[in-house]
Structure formats: C-alpha cells, structure tokens
Design an enzyme around this catalytic site. Structure first.
Site, PDB file in Angstrom:
ATOM      1  CD  GLU A 244      17.840  37.396  24.339  1.00 49.87           C
ATOM      2  OE1 GLU A 244      17.282  36.724  25.231  1.00 49.87           O
ATOM      3  OE2 GLU A 244      18.173  38.589  24.507  1.00 49.87           O
TER       4      GLU A 244
ATOM      5  CG  ASP B  45      15.698  43.809  36.523  1.00 47.70           C
ATOM      6  OD1 ASP B  45      15.000  43.883  35.495  1.00 47.70           O
ATOM      7  OD2 ASP B  45      16.168  42.736  36.932  1.00 47.70           O
TER       8      ASP B  45
END
Ligand SMILES: [Zn+2]
Length: 321
Positions: A190, A9
C-alpha cells in the site's frame, strides 16, 4: 455483499462517536470551523497513508473501555446487516484501546460480545501494529487471538504505517503467529513496495490487505498467482492514500488476468466516506465488469474468508451462489 477488509474504528458513524463521547464526558478536539463528521473523514487533500491514518485519532479517544467497544461493534454490525451484507470480517487493534487500564483480552471480549449481540454474521481480525517499542503488545495481540481463535476471532493482521516500519522488520512476530497456528492477513503493498508483499507472503500471510504495488514486480505477481494469495482491494481508500494515482490505473484487471484472487472491500466506511455497494459500483463502471465477473468477486471472498468449509457452504446458500 461481503466485506473482508473493514476497520471498526474507521467505520463508526459521527452520531455514535458523538454519543460515546457525551456518555463519557469527553470533549472531542474537533478543529475550529469543522464538524465532527468532517473531522472523521479524510480531507480531499489527503495524499498519503500517514494523512489517512490521522483520521483515527478522534474515534480512538472514545473507545477506551469495554462498554464503548461493545457498543461500537454492535452498532457497526447492525448497520452492516441493514445494508444487506451477508458476512463481514471486521478488524481492530486491541492494543489501541488500553488507555483506561484494560487488557487486550477484556477489549477483545467486548468486541466479540458486541458482534454476538447484533446477530450479524461476522468474524473478528485482531491487528498488530507497525511501530517501535510495542513488540510486547503485538505478541499479546497474537496470544489473545490464539486464545479466542474459532470462538469469535478469525485471524490476525499487521496494520499501520508501512512506509515507516517495513514488513521485513516483523519476521519474529510472523514466526510467533505461525507457531500459534493463526491465519494471517497483512497490510502490504500500500505505502510499501512489492518487496513488502513478498515478505508478508514468505512469513505466512494467506491474504494481503491492498497489495496494489505488487504490480510493480512481475515476480511478486507470479508469487501471488502461484500461491493463490487473495488481495483485499479497497479502491476508494487506495486512491485517497495515493497507493494508486487514479481509478483508470487501478490494476484490478491486471491481477485478474494473471489469476490472482481479488476481493472488493471498504477499508473504512467513515474515514473513506464509502460503503460496499459504492466500492463495487466504482470498479464495475470503471472497468465494465459483467454481472458474472462481479459475482466472481463474491465467490472469491467466500473462498478466502477465514471460515471453515461448513460456514462457507452456509454463506453460499444464504447469498444464493
Ligand atoms: Zn486496512
């Protein structure tokens, strides 16, 4: 080239998103004064993973039925083939594509059809999503992955807002993945710290998406080296989300020196405005990697791909390494 960390996506061309919208008579809410292309890519002001994740809103609006998902995978795979990639593991979260009443199974089948139609060599990774109140959807993602494992689906993942929903909260989900025998990668280290990486590894993840902040804890670094957990590094994305403050501080050499397996990937070609060649050259130039060292990243990608030994052999032969 091989890409092991690529979100469908976040990697569709603006042309395809526009085409899918037009076919479905969907008016995309593009902000005044901006083009669709600009809206699908992170602004220069992007400083966090949460800012980054906002770019997925528009493509998801047009990906709510099986033909759209099939076309998206087909188109993305053909593009990767044209770019010269030999193999990719493409991920997405089927639970984000159910607004028109489809099941995760139907959406996943559409993705598998799209990949098959393209003729490109790719595996599918199904993402569970960090969040609250979607436990049933996450379990259904794992069940869907399990039913299709080895027949289109290669592995499962956990993605989403790491700072808001810490990895340790998902122990039950990982336990179910282990019972189902699903190979597992996890976005960690992250927006979250090294503890997030340690949790993911203790829960059974054999690869870590990003994992940059492992560098803050020597014990986590040792854990990654000892267990040979592969890091899926995505340099441009890591700079955009603030996971790493600058390219000069990118810890890739540090990981390699300790023997931690590293691969180079794109994360999201459209959202990050990149491709696999750009990511390789970014690191090669910043750290003066030799051709042999660059080849090492590919060897590592093959060794840690979610493929069986015959498929890895095929891939080595097709790349010529
Ligand atoms: Zn990712």
């Amino acid at each position: 080239m091989i890409d092991l960390h690529l979100h469908m996506d976040g990697s569709l061309t603006p042309e395809l998103v526009g085409e899918l919208a037009a076919e479905r008579s969907i008016r995309l809410p593009v902000p005044e004064g901006r083009t669709l292309a600009q809206s699908l890519r992170v602004p220069d002001s992007c400083r966090s993973l949460n800012d980054y994740l906002a770019c997925f809103h528009l493509p998801l609006l047009v990906l709510q039925d099986p033909p759209a998902v099939e076309k998206a995978f087909d188109s993305l795979c053909r593009r990767l083939k044209r770019q010269g990639l030999a193999y990719a593991e493409i991920r997405f979260a089927p639970q984000l594509h159910l607004k028109n009443g489809c099941t995760q199974e139907e959406i996943t089948e559409a993705a598998i059809r799209g990949i098959a139609r393209s003729g490109f060599f790719a595996g599918l990774i199904l993402c569970c999503m960090r969040g609250k109140g979607n436990e049933a959807e996450n379990l259904e993602t794992l069940e869907t992955a399990s039913r299709r494992l080895g027949r289109g689906v290669a592995a499962a993942d956990l993605a989403g807002a790491e700072a808001l929903y810490p990895t340790r909260a998902f122990s039950g989900l990982f336990a179910r993945a282990a019972v189902l025998g699903l190979p597992l990668t996890t976005h960690a280290g992250e927006a979250g710290g090294p503890d997030s990486v340690a949790s993911a590894v203790s829960f059974g993840a054999v690869r870590i998406g990003h994992g940059l902040r492992s560098v803050e804890d020597p014990q986590v670094m040792s854990l990654l080296a000892e267990q040979q957990i592969c890091l899926e590094l995505c340099p441009t994305s890591n700079l955009q989300t603030g996971a790493c403050p600058s390219l000069a501080e990118y810890p890739v050499r540090h990981f390699l020196e300790l023997g931690i397996p590293c691969t180079i990937n794109t994360d999201n070609m459209t959202v990050s405005g990149t491709d696999i060649f750009r990511e390789h050259s970014l690191l090669q130039h910043a750290f003066s990697f030799t051709a042999e060292e660059m080849g090492g990243f590919l060897q590592t990608a093959i060794r840690h791909a979610f493929l069986d030994p015959e498929q890895k052999q095929f891939l080595r032969r097709s790349i010529g390494i």
